[in-house]
Design an enzyme around this catalytic site. Structure first.
Site, PDB file in Angstrom:
ATOM      1  N   HIS A  14       1.103   4.990  -2.189  1.00  0.00           N
ATOM      2  CA  HIS A  14       0.621   5.895  -3.243  1.00  0.00           C
ATOM      3  C   HIS A  14       1.842   6.502  -3.926  1.00  0.00           C
ATOM      4  CE1 HIS A  14      -3.592   5.871  -1.758  1.00  0.00           C
ATOM      5  NE2 HIS A  14      -2.986   5.576  -0.620  1.00  0.00           N
ATOM      6  N   HIS A  70      -9.862   1.415  -0.156  1.00  0.00           N
ATOM      7  CA  HIS A  70      -9.651   2.111   1.117  1.00  0.00           C
ATOM      8  C   HIS A  70     -10.973   2.115   1.889  1.00  0.00           C
ATOM      9  CE1 HIS A  70      -5.953   3.697  -0.593  1.00  0.00           C
ATOM     10  NE2 HIS A  70      -5.684   4.395   0.492  1.00  0.00           N
ATOM     11  N   HIS A  82       0.847  -1.209   0.000  1.00  0.00           N
ATOM     12  CA  HIS A  82       0.000   0.000   0.000  1.00  0.00           C
ATOM     13  C   HIS A  82       0.876   1.251   0.000  1.00  0.00           C
ATOM     14  CE1 HIS A  82      -4.019   1.875   1.357  1.00  0.00           C
ATOM     15  NE2 HIS A  82      -3.158   2.891   1.355  1.00  0.00           N
ATOM     16  N   ASP A 114       1.958   3.949   3.087  1.00  0.00           N
ATOM     17  CA  ASP A 114       0.918   4.849   2.563  1.00  0.00           C
ATOM     18  C   ASP A 114       1.534   6.004   1.752  1.00  0.00           C
ATOM     19  OD1 ASP A 114      -1.782   5.397   2.196  1.00  0.00           O
ATOM     20  OD2 ASP A 114      -2.127   6.198   4.198  1.00  0.00           O
ATOM     21  N   ASP A 115       1.984   7.042   2.436  1.00  0.00           N
ATOM     22  CA  ASP A 115       2.571   8.233   1.784  1.00  0.00           C
ATOM     23  C   ASP A 115       3.787   8.643   2.628  1.00  0.00           C
ATOM     24  OD1 ASP A 115       0.065   8.917  -0.041  1.00  0.00           O
ATOM     25  OD2 ASP A 115      -0.700   8.607   1.981  1.00  0.00           O
ATOM     26  N   GLU A 130     -10.728   3.662   7.585  1.00  0.00           N
ATOM     27  CA  GLU A 130      -9.707   4.612   8.035  1.00  0.00           C
ATOM     28  C   GLU A 130     -10.479   5.801   8.632  1.00  0.00           C
ATOM     29  OE1 GLU A 130      -7.572   6.623   4.889  1.00  0.00           O
ATOM     30  OE2 GLU A 130      -5.877   7.162   6.157  1.00  0.00           O
TER      31      GLU A 130
HETATM   32  N1  ADE Z   1      -4.586   9.098  -0.886  1.00  0.00           N
HETATM   33  C1  ADE Z   1      -3.324   9.097  -0.459  1.00  0.00           C
HETATM   34  N2  ADE Z   1      -3.233   8.633   0.796  1.00  0.00           N
HETATM   35  C2  ADE Z   1      -4.479   8.314   1.181  1.00  0.00           C
HETATM   36  C3  ADE Z   1      -5.045   7.775   2.359  1.00  0.00           C
HETATM   37  N3  ADE Z   1      -4.312   7.471   3.438  1.00  0.00           N
HETATM   38  N4  ADE Z   1      -6.369   7.588   2.394  1.00  0.00           N
HETATM   39  C4  ADE Z   1      -7.111   7.899   1.322  1.00  0.00           C
HETATM   40  N5  ADE Z   1      -6.626   8.398   0.199  1.00  0.00           N
HETATM   41  C5  ADE Z   1      -5.332   8.606   0.115  1.00  0.00           C
HETATM   42 ZN    ZN Z   2      -3.718   4.913   1.213  1.00  0.00          ZN
END
Ligand code: ADE
Ligand code: ZN
Length: 325
Positions: free
Chosen positions: A12, A190, A10, A271-272, A193
């Site tokens: 992005h 997703h 996961h 994630d990011d 969350e």
């Molecule tokens: N886009 C990038 N990161 C995200 C996240 N944690 N949740 C939803 N969309 C995203």
């Molecule tokens: Zn994500």
């Protein structure tokens, strides 16, 4: 922990862009996005919804296949430094060519060239999961799904949905997910969350996904936790992201260990990463500190992650050898 071989499911792609890389592109293109950075040059945002805006502003600096090619090289260098041997990344034709199929093919070609070079030079294998963006709405998601169906294959292996979980409902995206499934793509969404356990139930029922991005709020409904465990639905858990965005105050408060104890197939991702000041190596360190997880536990999770990967059997067999090393 950076020595253990890791599998990340996961990530992005745009969200993995180092802030200095985005600042450099913005300067080349005379784009004024200085407001998304703090005084130290890190990304600045107040909460998840502000994060989505900053994410899209940063992404506006990525304007050509060549920019994405450079991005993939920069991102995989970080992955390799953390010991990642296999990674699946979320990509959006929304950002790569505005959902035009011809443009998307050019972006994809450039991305694959960079991925092939990284596999050769750094030993990290990448595959792509096309994602639609929930807050862009179901019509755009259909166009994105058509791009996904047209480029599905050995490299584009999955389809998913990211973006603002509070907009619309999973069933609004059913057509897009059916289109992707019929093209042979594997599915993830997703949920759980910013939405509660019901959002996980909705995604599993209405989109028939086999993996959930995050899904951690399933812990608020233990009957759902049992169902996820029984059905073998895999959670792409991103603990550092959840802590950075304030879902849980610290790693110790994160439900990943409880979900694992209750038999849910959990995996670990970032994630990011630059947005959340994390790396795969840091996720492992923090989980080790919070729950005393040892090498055996991390190896179990890496194997579980590879089992849940969307790539073909030959690729899995090759990566399995690296995990055993
Ligand atoms: N886009 C990038 N990161 C995200 C996240 N944690 N949740 C939803 N969309 C995203
Ligand atoms: Zn994500």
């Amino acid at each position: 922990m950076s020595g253990l071989p890791k599998v990340e499911l996961h990530l992005h792609l745009e969200g993995a862009a180092p802030p200095a890389f985005i600042a450099g592109l913005a300067q080349e293109k005379h784009l004024d996005i200085a407001g998304i950075f703090d005084a130290d040059g890190n990304y600045r945002y107040k909460d998840f919804w502000d994060f989505l805006k900053v994410y899209e502003a940063a992404t506006s600096a990525l304007q050509s296949p060549r920019d994405y090619q450079r991005l993939v090289s920069a991102v995989l260098e970080q992955s390799a430094a953390s010991g990642v041997v296999y990674c699946e990344t979320f990509l959006s034709p929304d950002f790569c060519g505005g959902r035009d199929l011809g443009a998307w093919r050019e972006y994809l070609h450039a991305i694959r060239e960079a991925a092939d070079a990284a596999e050769r030079d750094m030993g990290v294998t990448l595959r792509g999961i096309i994602t639609c963006i929930r807050h862009f709405g179901p019509d755009k998601a259909r166009e994105t799904a058509r791009c996904a169906a047209d480029t599905a294959g050995e490299w584009i292996v999955g389809f998913g949905i990211a973006g603002d979980e509070k907009v619309g409902a999973p069933k609004d995206y059913r057509w897009a997910f059916d289109c992707a499934r019929e093209a042979g793509l594997r599915l993830t969404a997703h949920a759980g969350e910013w939405g509660g356990p019901e959002s996980v139930r909705d995604a599993v029922r209405d989109l028939e996904v086999e993996r959930i991005g995050h899904g951690v709020r399933a812990i608020e409904d233990l009957a759902l936790v049992d169902e996820l465990a029984e059905r073998g639905i895999v959670l792409e858990v991103c603990p550092g992201s959840n802590v950075a965005l304030g879902l849980y105050p610290t790693f110790r408060d994160h439900p990943i260990a409880e979900l694992d104890r209750r038999g849910v197939k959990v995996t670990i991702s970032t994630d990011d990463p630059p947005f959340f000041h994390t790396t795969m190596a840091r996720e492992y360190e923090e989980l080790h500190k919070a729950f005393d997880w040892d090498d055996g536990q991390f190896r179990k999770i890496a194997r579980q992650s590879l089992d849940a990967a969307f790539c073909d059997a030959d690729t899995k067999a090759k990566i399995a050898k690296l995990l055993e090393a």
